[in-house]
Design a protein around this motif. Structure first.
Motif, short mmCIF file in Angstrom:
data_model
loop_
_atom_site.label_atom_id
_atom_site.label_comp_id
_atom_site.label_asym_id
_atom_site.label_seq_id
_atom_site.Cartn_x
_atom_site.Cartn_y
_atom_site.Cartn_z
N GLU A 113 1.88 15.51 -0.63
CA GLU A 113 1.25 16.38 -1.61
C GLU A 113 2.25 16.83 -2.68
O GLU A 113 1.89 17.06 -3.82
CB GLU A 113 0.65 17.60 -0.89
CG GLU A 113 -0.49 17.25 0.05
CD GLU A 113 -1.03 18.47 0.76
OE1 GLU A 113 -0.43 19.56 0.61
OE2 GLU A 113 -2.06 18.34 1.46
N ASN A 114 3.51 16.95 -2.28
CA ASN A 114 4.57 17.27 -3.23
C ASN A 114 5.08 15.95 -3.83
O ASN A 114 5.63 15.11 -3.10
CB ASN A 114 5.71 18.01 -2.53
CG ASN A 114 6.78 18.48 -3.51
OD1 ASN A 114 6.88 17.98 -4.62
ND2 ASN A 114 7.57 19.45 -3.07
N PRO A 115 4.93 15.73 -5.14
CA PRO A 115 5.31 14.43 -5.72
C PRO A 115 6.81 14.16 -5.75
O PRO A 115 7.22 13.06 -6.10
CB PRO A 115 4.75 14.52 -7.15
CG PRO A 115 4.65 15.98 -7.44
CD PRO A 115 4.34 16.64 -6.13
N THR A 116 7.64 15.15 -5.38
CA THR A 116 9.08 14.92 -5.33
C THR A 116 9.55 14.60 -3.91
O THR A 116 10.75 14.41 -3.69
CB THR A 116 9.85 16.16 -5.84
OG1 THR A 116 9.60 17.26 -4.97
CG2 THR A 116 9.43 16.52 -7.26
N GLU A 117 8.61 14.53 -2.94
CA GLU A 117 8.93 14.20 -1.56
C GLU A 117 8.25 12.90 -1.16
O GLU A 117 7.25 12.49 -1.74
CB GLU A 117 8.49 15.33 -0.62
CG GLU A 117 9.22 16.65 -0.86
CD GLU A 117 8.70 17.75 0.06
OE1 GLU A 117 9.36 18.80 0.13
OE2 GLU A 117 7.64 17.56 0.70
N TRP A 118 8.82 12.25 -0.15
CA TRP A 118 8.30 10.97 0.36
C TRP A 118 8.11 9.97 -0.79
O TRP A 118 7.08 9.33 -0.92
CB TRP A 118 6.98 11.18 1.09
CG TRP A 118 7.06 12.04 2.31
CD1 TRP A 118 6.60 13.31 2.45
CD2 TRP A 118 7.69 11.70 3.55
NE1 TRP A 118 6.87 13.79 3.69
CE2 TRP A 118 7.54 12.82 4.41
CE3 TRP A 118 8.34 10.58 4.04
CZ2 TRP A 118 8.03 12.83 5.71
CZ3 TRP A 118 8.83 10.59 5.34
CH2 TRP A 118 8.67 11.70 6.16
N LEU A 119 9.13 9.86 -1.63
CA LEU A 119 9.07 8.93 -2.76
C LEU A 119 9.33 7.51 -2.26
O LEU A 119 10.29 7.26 -1.54
CB LEU A 119 10.13 9.30 -3.81
CG LEU A 119 10.02 10.71 -4.41
CD1 LEU A 119 11.20 10.98 -5.33
CD2 LEU A 119 8.72 10.85 -5.16
N VAL B 267 0.84 -1.20 0.00
CA VAL B 267 0.00 0.00 0.00
C VAL B 267 0.87 1.25 0.00
O VAL B 267 0.65 2.20 -0.77
CB VAL B 267 -0.95 -0.01 1.22
CG1 VAL B 267 -1.65 1.34 1.34
CG2 VAL B 267 -1.98 -1.13 1.08
N ALA B 268 1.89 1.27 0.86
CA ALA B 268 2.79 2.42 0.91
C ALA B 268 3.60 2.57 -0.38
O ALA B 268 3.94 3.68 -0.78
CB ALA B 268 3.73 2.28 2.11
N LEU B 269 3.86 1.45 -1.03
CA LEU B 269 4.68 1.48 -2.24
C LEU B 269 3.94 2.11 -3.42
O LEU B 269 4.52 2.86 -4.21
CB LEU B 269 5.12 0.05 -2.59
CG LEU B 269 5.93 -0.12 -3.88
CD1 LEU B 269 7.27 0.58 -3.77
CD2 LEU B 269 6.12 -1.61 -4.18
N HIS B 270 2.67 1.82 -3.56
CA HIS B 270 1.94 2.18 -4.77
C HIS B 270 1.07 3.42 -4.63
O HIS B 270 0.31 3.75 -5.55
CB HIS B 270 1.08 0.99 -5.22
CG HIS B 270 1.88 -0.19 -5.69
ND1 HIS B 270 2.14 -1.27 -4.88
CD2 HIS B 270 2.50 -0.42 -6.87
CE1 HIS B 270 2.88 -2.13 -5.54
NE2 HIS B 270 3.11 -1.66 -6.75
N ILE B 271 1.14 4.10 -3.50
CA ILE B 271 0.35 5.32 -3.32
C ILE B 271 1.29 6.48 -3.11
O ILE B 271 2.28 6.38 -2.37
CB ILE B 271 -0.61 5.17 -2.10
CG1 ILE B 271 -1.62 4.06 -2.35
CG2 ILE B 271 -1.32 6.49 -1.82
CD1 ILE B 271 -2.58 3.84 -1.20
N GLN B 272 0.99 7.62 -3.75
CA GLN B 272 1.78 8.84 -3.54
C GLN B 272 1.62 9.27 -2.09
O GLN B 272 0.51 9.45 -1.58
CB GLN B 272 1.32 9.94 -4.48
CG GLN B 272 2.10 11.24 -4.32
CD GLN B 272 1.66 12.29 -5.32
OE1 GLN B 272 1.45 12.00 -6.49
NE2 GLN B 272 1.48 13.53 -4.85
N GLN B 273 2.73 9.48 -1.39
CA GLN B 273 2.69 9.72 0.04
C GLN B 273 2.41 11.18 0.40
O GLN B 273 1.59 11.47 1.26
CB GLN B 273 4.01 9.28 0.67
CG GLN B 273 4.34 7.82 0.46
CD GLN B 273 3.27 6.90 1.03
OE1 GLN B 273 2.79 7.09 2.15
NE2 GLN B 273 2.87 5.91 0.25
#
Length: 713
Positions: free
Chosen positions: A324-330, A316-322
């Motif tokens: 709001e900024n898509p360059t963070e918490w990748l 779940v953590a792998l396949h969901i954007q973590q």
């Protein structure tokens, strides 16, 4: 190229193959060469050492063939992992394709080509005639016999697509079965998180714990931060070398060997007691490593391995954007702990993007530079052109044997020597792209090496008379089939010699292992370290798979153009099958396990080869004045691409990640498995950088060996 030149090349390479087999059979029986020819068995303690001399050691034998042939696929799976099994399936698949092509090509197409009259053949002097008489170029224009080639292309395409489907399905099922049968592993419960944002109130470790505790309260288990440890890794590497030298000195029985000079090559410097010297140096290195470890506290890299209580939680953590900024918490899939490539964890999103751009430019430059040996090779295959370049060699080139060696053997040998330099370069380029696993680097290098060889070996040689001087052909798509149809058949004999030189001889030399043998002997003569210090190698998938696929491309494209290449390919695949089985069982030990994810590369490359064959066929039938056959061939590449699209949607998702159904089943099976509870405890330290673990080279048991940085929870 004339037939006699081809026979000369075949004779030279066949002799080299037999020489390698004989030398291997004798040298592998010598106890001192065990670390060269069976390093895996030596490391596992499964090799029986017999030091008593007997005459059998000096006699060649073929017993190794039966030992390599007998193990089943399940035994190979236990020994080499799923990647090893998939590698052998690639060879088996290629062998099936080549065998079917040989039956159709040699029985139906070759006689039609040979009996044509487009090219004049003097049967009284056949050995000095061009091998084009065995190709489709010899079939008369407008001949109805070309419809046999047309039918063969359709039948062959259907057969290859059927095999591709069967293999894709088999390997995908094998991948799921391997997943179900595996013990709980750290990478199944862990994801790698990069781009952790800095906080004014919390450390990076605190930010990770706060973020995942808040948003995954019932799933989050623990995390392990990543640090800058390049200096520490270098110190520990030096300490390891000193430790091995120390172990050798302690094991020697000669007191004289414990005194020597510690300067350059043991020649300069004062004479000292080496035992005391290396003990003191080892303690200094350990202290230096601990000092560097103490300086790392609070200096984390914005990356962490985050572990969860279940496989589904990690997915779940792998396949969901973590964030709001898509360059963070990748988030990305965590590799096996043994598979981690530590240097590039500190690379930012921007630096990795720049690295990818630099690598693209580097690959383009390398491809352009490789045209130089290609031009040289193509000049050697044409004696008239060679005499024009070097008129002073005219008398020498008129000697029959020398001209046959130069045109039949030397071009492939030169190309082979230049190709030896490419795989390490591709590995280096892939390693600077920000990958954090050796398996990721291997797959990336495999793709680079594949398309490099297809372009520089196939296209650059086949189109050497066109592509180097008519770059604008790629701006004229309608002309591409015609240009390929004109250029490709004429290089059939060059590619036959390439298969013989780079296929037969290379594969045989893989068994002989010349460079490791020389390195072993040199180490015994000049090295002061114990002979037990050696690393078990792993199979270089990034160079071997592209080589197999290139030969598959040659077999598919020349299937109807010049079937004479097919027997040589069959010999190559048979050699590869038995030799690589032997190497996987005795020599190579897997350093990582990707679960068979190399197969999609094979599938895509084979589909590309089929489409290329169809494009060439369209051009050939047009040149041979059979426009209806050319028109009816046009739908084939479209059908093949539709088939590829279906396979990608049907099977590829399994290779990108395991389905939720499988993970939930696995989690339920392991609910009462005590191994999972033990693994949860070990996850705290499973992904700790080896450079942060306590050093134990000197055997000290005091507090100086304790780790300085505890794992975060």
């Amino acid at each position: 190229m004339i037939l006699s030149a081809l026979l000369t090349s075949v004779g030279i390479n066949l002799g080299l193959c037999f020489l390698f087999f004989i030398l291997y059979s004798i040298l592998s029986k010598q106890p001192g060469n065990a670390d060269v020819y069976a390093p895996r068995l030596v490391a596992e303690g499964k090799l029986e050492q017999r030091n008593n001399f007997n005459l059998e050691r000096l006699l060649p034998s073929t017993s190794w063939v039966s030992r390599s042939w007998n193990p089943s696929e399940e035994e190979l799976l236990l020994r080499a992992g799923l990647d090893g099994v998939v590698f052998m399936r690639i060879i088996i698949f290629s062998l099936k394709v080549a065998a079917f092509a040989a039956v159709v090509g040699l029985c139906a197409l070759l006689p039609i080509n040979y009996m044509g009259s487009q090219i004049f053949i003097d049967f009284s002097d056949l050995t000095n005639k061009s091998l084009e008489s065995f190709s489709i170029s010899n079939v008369n224009d407008g001949s109805k016999k070309l419809w046999v080639h047309f039918a063969a292309i359709y039948i062959f395409t259907a057969f290859v697509c059927y095999l591709l489907y069967v293999e894709y399905r088999y390997i995908s099922l094998k991948r799921l079965a391997y997943y179900y049968s595996s013990e709980p592993k750290p990478e199944q419960f862990t994801v790698l998180v990069r781009g952790i944002p800095k906080s004014s109130t919390d450390s990076l470790s605190g930010s990770v714990a706060k973020f995942f505790s808040e948003y995954y309260p019932s799933l989050y288990l623990s995390h392990c931060m990543v640090y800058h440890t390049t200096k520490i890794q270098k110190i520990i590497s030096d300490a390891g070398k000193v430790s091995r030298k120390l172990a050798h000195l302690k094991s020697t029985q000669k007191a004289s060997q414990r005194f020597g000079r510690v300067g350059f090559c043991g020649i300069f410097g004062p004479k000292v007691d080496l035992l005391d010297y290396y003990e003191k140096k080892l303690e200094d290195l350990e202290e230096k490593a601990r000092k560097q470890q103490s300086l790392l506290s609070g200096k984390e890299v914005p990356a962490a391995f985050v572990s969860f209580k279940s496989r589904l939680g990690a997915a779940v953590a792998l396949h969901i954007q973590q964030g709001e900024n898509p360059t963070e918490w990748l988030t990305e899939r965590a590799p096996e702990p043994r598979d981690i490539y530590w240097p590039f964890f500190s690379a930012s999103f921007l630096s990795r993007w720049i690295g990818n751009v630099v690598v693209v430019f580097a690959c383009v430059i390398l491809t352009i530079l490789f045209f130089i040996p290609v031009i040289i090779v193509q000049g050697l295959t044409n004696l008239d052109q060679l005499e024009t370049w070097f008129p002073f060699l005219k008398d020498v080139l008129n000697i029959t044997f020398i001209s046959q060696v130069i045109t039949g053997y030397l071009p492939s040998l030169i190309l082979k020597m230049f190709l030896y330099l490419v795989p390490p370069v591709m590995i280096m380029l892939s390693s600077i792209q920000g990958y954090v696993a050796h398996s990721q680097i291997a797959r990336s290098a495999c793709n680079k090496m594949l398309w490099f060889t297809i372009w520089n070996i196939f296209f650059a040689n086949a189109l050497s008379g066109s592509v180097l001087y008519r770059v604008n052909i790629f701006l004229e798509p309608k002309e591409i089939p015609t240009i390929l149809a004109v250029a490709v058949p004429g290089q059939a004999t060059f590619f036959i010699t390439y298969v013989v030189t780079n296929g037969w001889t290379n594969t045989s030399s893989e068994l002989f292992r010349l460079m490791p043998l020389v390195s072993s002997y040199m180490g015994r003569i000049f090295s002061a370290e114990t002979g037990e210090n050696f690393e078990v190698p792993s199979l270089p998938y990034s160079s071997e798979i592209p080589s197999i696929l290139l030969f598959g491309l040659l077999g598919i494209t020349y299937f109807f153009l010049s079937p004479l290449i097919l027997p040589f390919l069959l010999v190559y695949y048979c050699l590869a099958y038995i030799i690589y089985r032997h190497q996987l069982l005795n020599v190579y030990s897997p350093k990582f396990e990707t679960g068979g994810t190399f197969w999609p590369i094979v599938h895509n490359a084979t589909v590309f080869s089929l489409v290329l064959m169809h494009i060439i066929a369209v051009g050939i039938f047009g040149l041979k004045q059979v426009p209806l056959a050319s028109a009816l061939t046009t739908p084939l590449p479209i059908i093949t691409l539709l088939f590829n699209s279906y396979c990608r949607k049907r099977f590829l998702p399994v290779f990108k990640g395991y389905p939720a159904e499988s993970m939930i089943k696995k989690d339920r099976i392991d609910e009462n498995n005590p191994a999972v509870s033990d693994l949860h405890e070990k996850l705290i330290s499973a992904y700790q950088d080896p450079a942060l673990k306590p050093t134990r080279f000197s055997g000290r048991t005091d507090g100086h060996n304790a780790p300085l940085l505890a794992s975060e929870v």
